[in-house]
Motif scaffolding. Structure first.
Motif, PDB file in Angstrom:
ATOM      1  N   GLY A  96       0.784  51.628  14.538  1.00 17.73           N
ATOM      2  CA  GLY A  96       0.036  50.664  15.348  1.00 17.73           C
ATOM      3  C   GLY A  96      -0.700  49.662  14.489  1.00 17.73           C
ATOM      4  N   LEU A  97      -1.367  50.142  13.438  1.00 19.98           N
ATOM      5  CA  LEU A  97      -2.120  49.251  12.553  1.00 19.98           C
ATOM      6  C   LEU A  97      -1.187  48.302  11.804  1.00 19.98           C
ATOM      7  N   LEU A  98      -0.068  48.823  11.334  1.00 17.26           N
ATOM      8  CA  LEU A  98       0.871  47.980  10.586  1.00 17.26           C
ATOM      9  C   LEU A  98       1.399  46.847  11.454  1.00 17.26           C
ATOM     10  N   TRP A  99       1.828  47.181  12.677  1.00 20.80           N
ATOM     11  CA  TRP A  99       2.387  46.154  13.555  1.00 20.80           C
ATOM     12  C   TRP A  99       1.321  45.209  14.084  1.00 20.80           C
ATOM     13  N   LEU A 100       0.127  45.726  14.320  1.00 20.33           N
ATOM     14  CA  LEU A 100      -0.963  44.856  14.743  1.00 20.33           C
ATOM     15  C   LEU A 100      -1.286  43.857  13.628  1.00 20.33           C
ATOM     16  N   THR A 101      -1.326  44.337  12.398  1.00 19.21           N
ATOM     17  CA  THR A 101      -1.637  43.460  11.264  1.00 19.21           C
ATOM     18  C   THR A 101      -0.558  42.404  11.077  1.00 19.21           C
ATOM     19  N   ARG A 102       0.680  42.776  11.324  1.00 22.10           N
ATOM     20  CA  ARG A 102       1.755  41.781  11.249  1.00 22.10           C
ATOM     21  C   ARG A 102       1.553  40.695  12.296  1.00 22.10           C
ATOM     22  N   PHE A 125       3.615  27.683  15.191  1.00 20.47           N
ATOM     23  CA  PHE A 125       3.880  29.079  15.519  1.00 20.47           C
ATOM     24  C   PHE A 125       5.321  29.477  15.212  1.00 20.47           C
ATOM     25  N   THR A 126       6.261  28.566  15.446  1.00 20.28           N
ATOM     26  CA  THR A 126       7.664  28.864  15.145  1.00 20.28           C
ATOM     27  C   THR A 126       7.861  29.057  13.646  1.00 20.28           C
ATOM     28  N   LYS A 127       7.288  28.177  12.847  1.00 19.32           N
ATOM     29  CA  LYS A 127       7.403  28.298  11.396  1.00 19.32           C
ATOM     30  C   LYS A 127       6.701  29.556  10.902  1.00 19.32           C
ATOM     31  N   ALA A 128       5.551  29.863  11.484  1.00 18.78           N
ATOM     32  CA  ALA A 128       4.817  31.077  11.093  1.00 18.78           C
ATOM     33  C   ALA A 128       5.612  32.326  11.454  1.00 18.78           C
ATOM     34  N   TYR A 129       6.250  32.326  12.616  1.00 18.40           N
ATOM     35  CA  TYR A 129       7.068  33.471  13.021  1.00 18.40           C
ATOM     36  C   TYR A 129       8.222  33.677  12.032  1.00 18.40           C
ATOM     37  N   ASN A 130       8.872  32.577  11.656  1.00 18.69           N
ATOM     38  CA  ASN A 130       9.990  32.659  10.713  1.00 18.69           C
ATOM     39  C   ASN A 130       9.539  33.137   9.330  1.00 18.69           C
ATOM     40  N   GLU A 131       8.280  32.901   9.031  1.00 17.12           N
ATOM     41  CA  GLU A 131       7.719  33.284   7.730  1.00 17.12           C
ATOM     42  C   GLU A 131       7.198  34.716   7.717  1.00 17.12           C
ATOM     43  N   THR A 132       6.841  35.239   8.883  1.00 16.90           N
ATOM     44  CA  THR A 132       6.186  36.552   8.928  1.00 16.90           C
ATOM     45  C   THR A 132       6.964  37.610   9.710  1.00 16.90           C
ATOM     46  N   LEU A 133       6.914  37.547  11.017  1.00 19.28           N
ATOM     47  CA  LEU A 133       7.401  38.646  11.862  1.00 19.28           C
ATOM     48  C   LEU A 133       8.915  38.767  11.988  1.00 19.28           C
ATOM     49  N   ILE A 134       9.619  37.665  11.879  1.00 20.20           N
ATOM     50  CA  ILE A 134      11.050  37.682  12.222  1.00 20.20           C
ATOM     51  C   ILE A 134      11.837  38.726  11.428  1.00 20.20           C
ATOM     52  N   LYS A 135      11.468  38.943  10.177  1.00 22.95           N
ATOM     53  CA  LYS A 135      12.218  39.869   9.323  1.00 22.95           C
ATOM     54  C   LYS A 135      12.081  41.330   9.764  1.00 22.95           C
ATOM     55  N   TYR A 136      11.062  41.600  10.578  1.00 19.18           N
ATOM     56  CA  TYR A 136      10.852  42.967  11.060  1.00 19.18           C
ATOM     57  C   TYR A 136      11.455  43.193  12.445  1.00 19.18           C
ATOM     58  N   HIS A 137      11.855  42.122  13.118  1.00 19.58           N
ATOM     59  CA  HIS A 137      12.339  42.221  14.492  1.00 19.58           C
ATOM     60  C   HIS A 137      13.851  42.344  14.576  1.00 19.58           C
ATOM     61  N   SER A 138      14.301  43.064  15.588  1.00 24.69           N
ATOM     62  CA  SER A 138      15.734  43.205  15.820  1.00 24.69           C
ATOM     63  C   SER A 138      16.292  41.940  16.456  1.00 24.69           C
ATOM     64  N   LEU A 139      17.601  41.846  16.521  1.00 22.25           N
ATOM     65  CA  LEU A 139      18.254  40.684  17.128  1.00 22.25           C
ATOM     66  C   LEU A 139      17.953  40.583  18.616  1.00 22.25           C
ATOM     67  N   VAL A 140      17.556  41.702  19.215  1.00 30.76           N
ATOM     68  CA  VAL A 140      17.204  41.705  20.645  1.00 30.76           C
ATOM     69  C   VAL A 140      15.803  41.129  20.853  1.00 30.76           C
ATOM     70  N   VAL A 141      14.883  41.472  19.967  1.00 34.92           N
ATOM     71  CA  VAL A 141      13.480  41.064  20.110  1.00 34.92           C
ATOM     72  C   VAL A 141      13.253  39.614  19.687  1.00 34.92           C
ATOM     73  N   ARG A 142      13.981  39.160  18.689  1.00 36.81           N
ATOM     74  CA  ARG A 142      13.742  37.818  18.143  1.00 36.81           C
ATOM     75  C   ARG A 142      13.751  36.698  19.182  1.00 36.81           C
ATOM     76  N   PRO A 143      14.732  36.647  20.087  1.00 35.88           N
ATOM     77  CA  PRO A 143      14.738  35.552  21.069  1.00 35.88           C
ATOM     78  C   PRO A 143      13.514  35.551  21.984  1.00 35.88           C
ATOM     79  N   VAL A 144      12.980  36.744  22.283  1.00 38.69           N
ATOM     80  CA  VAL A 144      11.798  36.853  23.146  1.00 38.69           C
ATOM     81  C   VAL A 144      10.599  36.217  22.462  1.00 38.69           C
ATOM     82  N   PHE A 145      10.419  36.534  21.196  1.00 41.17           N
ATOM     83  CA  PHE A 145       9.287  35.987  20.454  1.00 41.17           C
ATOM     84  C   PHE A 145       9.486  34.496  20.163  1.00 41.17           C
TER      85      PHE A 145
END
Length: 200
Positions: A96-102, A125-145
């Motif tokens: 929970g802490l790891l994902w919250l911090t991300r 926000f799009t550039k920040a997402y590509n720089e941070t969270l996207i690498k941890y998300h699956s191909l299913v989750v990425r389009p939602v974010f």
């Protein structure tokens, strides 16, 4: 001397800039209060697309708080929670802490980009997402974010919701943002120092 105009940051219950840090350890209760205030910031983005981001953050806040409440004295800092779960091999709050911090890092990077540029929020926000969270998300989750990132309001409308006086908003946002960035770095460095988030 004129009073500081009220803004979102002036009125929030707890700022990351005010969360106690002693010996590099972050106070659990006050960190969670500041995180909840950040989640409420997404309400100002005015899009239902951000509900998935808020739900994710709130879920992770609950995991940490549930663990803390089992023994508030022992788990008074975030680091104590993670260290205890490493011994017990029970990592619910750690995850929970790891994902919250991300998620906090995404927000920090996006708002830092935005306040220091003339970009629209959706671009920041799009550039920040590509720089941070996207690498941890699956191909299913990425389009939602990605949809949520593109659903940001216009820059001028967002800052107007934060307060009537832009200079006051900017000043208080920068203080809050510096506190957020400091805490994100402490947590990320802590995870890396002991490989606590490895494989999570």
């Amino acid at each position: 001397m004129a009073a500081t105009p009220p803004t979102f940051f002036f009125k929030m219950k707890k700022s990351f800039a005010d969360v106690p840090i002693e010996g590099g350890k972050i106070d659990t209760t006050e960190f969670l209060e500041a995180a909840e205030c950040l989640v409420s910031l997404f309400d100002l983005l005015g899009s239902s697309a951000f509900s998935v981001v808020q739900m994710d953050m709130n879920g992770n806040i609950k995991k940490i708080r549930d663990r803390q409440l089992t023994n508030p004295i022992i788990f008074s800092t975030l680091q104590d929670i993670v260290l205890s779960e490493k011994v017990e091999k029970h990592k619910n709050a750690t995850i929970g802490l790891l994902w919250l911090t991300r998620g906090l890092e995404l927000t920090a990077v996006a708002l830092r980009r935005n306040i220091e540029s003339t970009e629209e929020l959706s671009e920041s926000f799009t550039k920040a997402y590509n720089e941070t969270l996207i690498k941890y998300h699956s191909l299913v989750v990425r389009p939602v974010f990605k949809l949520a990132m593109r659903a940001c309001p216009y820059r001028k409308d967002f800052y107007a919701k934060l307060g009537d006086n832009y200079e006051a908003v900017k000043e208080q946002l920068l203080v809050w943002l510096a506190g957020l960035e400091k805490i994100v770095k402490i947590i990320m460095d802590f995870f890396e120092s002991g490989n606590y988030g490895k494989g999570l």
